[in-house]
Design an enzyme around this catalytic site. Structure first.
Site, short mmCIF file in Angstrom:
data_model
loop_
_atom_site.label_atom_id
_atom_site.label_comp_id
_atom_site.label_asym_id
_atom_site.label_seq_id
_atom_site.Cartn_x
_atom_site.Cartn_y
_atom_site.Cartn_z
N LEU A 163 3.83 0.25 -2.43
CA LEU A 163 3.74 0.55 -4.02
C LEU A 163 4.86 1.20 -4.70
CD1 LEU A 163 2.07 0.78 -6.71
CD2 LEU A 163 1.17 2.88 -5.94
N SER A 212 -0.92 -0.89 -4.45
CA SER A 212 -2.05 0.11 -4.68
C SER A 212 -1.63 1.37 -3.76
CB SER A 212 -3.62 -0.38 -4.29
OG SER A 212 -4.44 0.66 -4.25
N GLU A 223 0.83 -1.17 0.07
CA GLU A 223 0.07 -0.01 0.03
C GLU A 223 0.85 1.12 -0.03
OE1 GLU A 223 -4.16 -1.39 2.47
OE2 GLU A 223 -2.78 -0.20 3.43
N CYS A 224 0.58 2.15 -0.82
CA CYS A 224 1.13 3.42 -1.02
C CYS A 224 2.64 3.43 -0.88
CB CYS A 224 0.69 4.36 0.22
SG CYS A 224 0.90 6.19 -0.34
N ALA A 225 3.58 3.63 0.23
CA ALA A 225 4.90 3.29 0.01
C ALA A 225 5.43 2.06 -0.29
CB ALA A 225 5.40 3.43 1.72
#
Length: 454
Positions: free
Chosen positions: A343, A431, A339-341
């Site tokens: 990704l 994501s 998630e986020c980082a």
């Protein structure tokens, strides 16, 4: 459970200082304090955990649904003497276009908790009474039990504020002078996380506790907390074991090792995620991508949450042995949830610095902040969900990912415009969306089962 919600008319009023200081001050009195934060924020709970010695937990009625707020609260508060809940934004500010949903007022009503309003009094005197009266009377179901005046300039200023509030009928439970020494450093996504400044953060929390203890009536605040009645609804506490229970799965099954990224670059994670992974049968081991050159021995699956990889891009890139180990794990089809980082770390590069190269994509810092709740549906099957699974998420980043080709999207998102988002590639689900797995515990169960069979 004695409980208080610390709210404010707007962001920047001093909620975090007061809430964290109260948690630490009550803990110093020998109370076991349960810390909570309204909304999706990951950073404030780190300071709450430092203040109380317990995991900071989020209460987000958008991500988890209103029906889970009281059970999740009771789960976090089990065995404690008192709970302090820090609000989000202004008292009545919630998810955009959704009325009161996910606002501090909404959560206070779901918990049946009295509200303490923190008011920045730096530029007003008698007008404070009109402000407090408006917030206290706006929704009769929200009980504003007291006010803490923040950034008071002098004894005379405090006297004028108290005189004005006598007429409003809301007791003043504290008056805090301006105190720069309790401030904590911020940057593009808010406060600097505890993991990045632990020693300094300990000092900051101690200063908050002393500041609040000196300026607030802790006895009156504790009495207000103890005046709260039973939590509405009579629901039982949430438990990770009951959430992931599947009678078809044998308890005798192998416990796969799931490595969870931690350290200063990966600080965004909800406490319930590791609890759900453990309850689903995994052995959870934390590693630090900044310093560990190998994944934990026997890693069968990898979870990488959010954080600030953009602040550590050079260090992450320099740890080539770990980047290669992550790529090797992903390319052999092992389950990877990012998630986020996470990704960004899986991309070919971040701001021109080589990353893991699992995804055919590049990432870079951007001028614009992307922020907001999202409704999402799984576009196809993945290690986390089957196609059609609906979840709610939250985006909070100042980076852009430019994809190449070859990977399917993870989510269809209804945001300001409909779009697809993220990557599904072999066992990888990556994501920008932060999701709360308590809302869909089958995610953890499915991920652990894939770790067993991959």
């Amino acid at each position: 459970m004695p409980r208080l919600v610390i709210a404010a008319p707007s962001s920047g009023s001093g909620k975090t200082t007061v809430a964290t200081g109260l948690m630490a001050a009550f803990a110093a009195r020998g109370l076991a304090v349960s810390p909570h934060k309204v909304g999706p924020d990951y950073i404030d709970p780190g300071y709450h955990a430092l203040a109380t010695g317990r995991a900071g937990r989020n209460l987000d009625a958008y991500l988890c649904g209103p029906e889970l707020i009281a059970p999740l609260f009771q789960h976090g508060a089990r065995g404690c003497d008192l709970a302090v809940v820090e609000g989000v934004m202004g008292l009545y500010d919630g998810a955009a276009g959704e009325g009161e949903l996910a606002s501090t007022a909404h959560v206070a009503k779901l918990l049946g908790a009295p509200v303490v309003l923190v008011v920045d009094a730096s530029s007003q005197s008698r007008s404070v009474a009109a402000l407090v009266h408006g917030f206290a009377s706006w929704d009769p179901q929200v009980r504003v039990g007291g006010v803490i005046l923040n950034k008071v300039a002098s004894d005379r200023h405090e006297e004028l504020l108290r005189e004005a509030l006598d007429a409003a009928g809301v007791p003043v439970l504290g008056a805090l002078r301006r105190a720069g020494q309790v401030n904590t450093p911020s940057r593009h996504l808010g406060l600097v996380p505890v993991a990045e400044r632990h020693s300094a953060a300990v000092g900051s929390v101690a200063a908050m506790a002393a500041h609040v203890a000196q300026g607030c009536d802790l006895g009156a605040l504790e009495a207000l907390a103890r005046a709260a009645g039973p939590v509405p609804g009579g629901s039982a506490p949430w438990t990770p074991a009951s959430a992931v229970h599947d009678p078809a799965l044998s308890a005798e099954r192998r416990a796969p090792r799931v490595a969870v990224a931690g350290g200063p670059a990966f600080t965004f994670s909800y406490a319930e995620h590791t609890e759900l992974l453990t309850a689903a049968g995994a052995e959870v081991v934390t590693f630090d991508p900044l310093h560990d050159e190998r994944l934990p021995e026997g890693t069968a699956g990898l979870v990488m949450g959010g954080g600030f990889p953009e602040m550590y891009a050079a260090e992450l890139s320099a740890n080539a042995p770990l980047r290669e180990a992550v790529a090797e794990l992903a390319f052999r089809g092992a389950p990877v949830a990012a998630e986020c980082a996470g990704l960004l770390y899986l991309c070919r590069e971040l701001d021109g610095k080589p990353m893991c190269g699992v995804l055919d994509a590049t990432a870079r810092m951007a001028e614009r902040l992307t922020l907001g709740y999202r409704d999402a549906v799984a576009v196809g099957d993945s290690v986390l969900a089957v196609a059609g699974t609906r979840m709610r998420g939250h985006e909070f980043h100042r980076t852009v990912v430019e994809p190449g080709a070859g990977a399917a999207p993870a989510w269809g998102v209804r945001a300001p415009v409909r779009r697809v988002e993220g990557f599904v590639q072999q066992g990888v689900h990556a994501s920008y969306l932060h999701t709360h797995w308590a809302s869909e515990p089958g995610v953890a169960r499915r991920f652990v089962e894939r770790c067993r069979t991959s």
